[in-house]
Motif scaffolding. Sequence first.
Motif, PDB file in Angstrom:
ATOM      1  N   TYR A  28      19.956 -11.410 -24.407  1.00  0.00           N
ATOM      2  CA  TYR A  28      20.781 -12.506 -25.274  1.00  0.00           C
ATOM      3  C   TYR A  28      20.048 -13.277 -26.227  1.00  0.00           C
ATOM      4  N   GLN A  29      19.250 -14.011 -25.627  1.00  0.00           N
ATOM      5  CA  GLN A  29      18.369 -15.010 -26.390  1.00  0.00           C
ATOM      6  C   GLN A  29      17.741 -14.343 -27.403  1.00  0.00           C
ATOM      7  N   LEU A  30      17.106 -13.173 -27.203  1.00  0.00           N
ATOM      8  CA  LEU A  30      16.516 -12.635 -28.659  1.00  0.00           C
ATOM      9  C   LEU A  30      17.556 -12.483 -29.694  1.00  0.00           C
ATOM     10  N   THR A  31      18.968 -12.717 -29.752  1.00  0.00           N
ATOM     11  CA  THR A  31      19.807 -12.670 -30.717  1.00  0.00           C
ATOM     12  C   THR A  31      19.533 -13.812 -31.669  1.00  0.00           C
ATOM     13  N   TYR A  32      18.987 -15.143 -30.866  1.00  0.00           N
ATOM     14  CA  TYR A  32      18.891 -16.483 -31.795  1.00  0.00           C
ATOM     15  C   TYR A  32      17.629 -17.168 -31.697  1.00  0.00           C
ATOM     16  N   VAL A  33      16.614 -16.814 -30.900  1.00  0.00           N
ATOM     17  CA  VAL A  33      15.480 -17.539 -30.927  1.00  0.00           C
ATOM     18  C   VAL A  33      14.563 -17.211 -32.007  1.00  0.00           C
ATOM     19  N   PRO A  34      13.901 -18.388 -32.511  1.00  0.00           N
ATOM     20  CA  PRO A  34      12.899 -17.991 -33.849  1.00  0.00           C
ATOM     21  C   PRO A  34      11.752 -17.080 -33.316  1.00  0.00           C
TER      22      PRO A  34
ATOM     23  N   ARG B 118       9.553 -15.782 -29.480  1.00  0.00           N
ATOM     24  CA  ARG B 118       9.941 -14.379 -29.068  1.00  0.00           C
ATOM     25  C   ARG B 118       8.773 -13.748 -28.135  1.00  0.00           C
ATOM     26  N   PRO B 119       7.307 -13.988 -28.379  1.00  0.00           N
ATOM     27  CA  PRO B 119       6.414 -13.358 -27.381  1.00  0.00           C
ATOM     28  C   PRO B 119       6.691 -13.863 -25.911  1.00  0.00           C
ATOM     29  N   ARG B 120       7.015 -15.226 -25.939  1.00  0.00           N
ATOM     30  CA  ARG B 120       7.390 -15.819 -24.698  1.00  0.00           C
ATOM     31  C   ARG B 120       8.408 -15.117 -24.069  1.00  0.00           C
ATOM     32  N   ILE B 121       9.623 -14.881 -24.717  1.00  0.00           N
ATOM     33  CA  ILE B 121      10.853 -14.214 -24.220  1.00  0.00           C
ATOM     34  C   ILE B 121      10.595 -12.769 -23.898  1.00  0.00           C
TER      35      ILE B 121
END
Length: 86
Positions: free
Chosen positions: A44-50, A54-57
């Motif tokens: 879900y975080q992938l829908t709003y993180v800068p 993203r590489p950390r996610i």
Amino acid sequence: MMVILLCLWFLPVWGHHDEPGSFREFELREQLTELELNLAELLYQLTYVPVKVRPRIYQEIQDVRDKLSETITQLIEEDQQEHPQP
């Protein structure tokens, strides 16, 4: 979304409340549910993180996938110990 997460959280309890099993199995199922929730949150975080986060996610998702795989393997081993095949 929250209803789905709550259902996933309680699924092991609802599905196995009357079946015998070891405490270890219960712990592993609880861990599996927690990891599933973590994975859902990361996705879900992938829908709003800068973009720069993203590489950390992605790395955290990979870590959770690895832990999920280990937990599933441990659950299978636990089941095989409780129910040996002839």
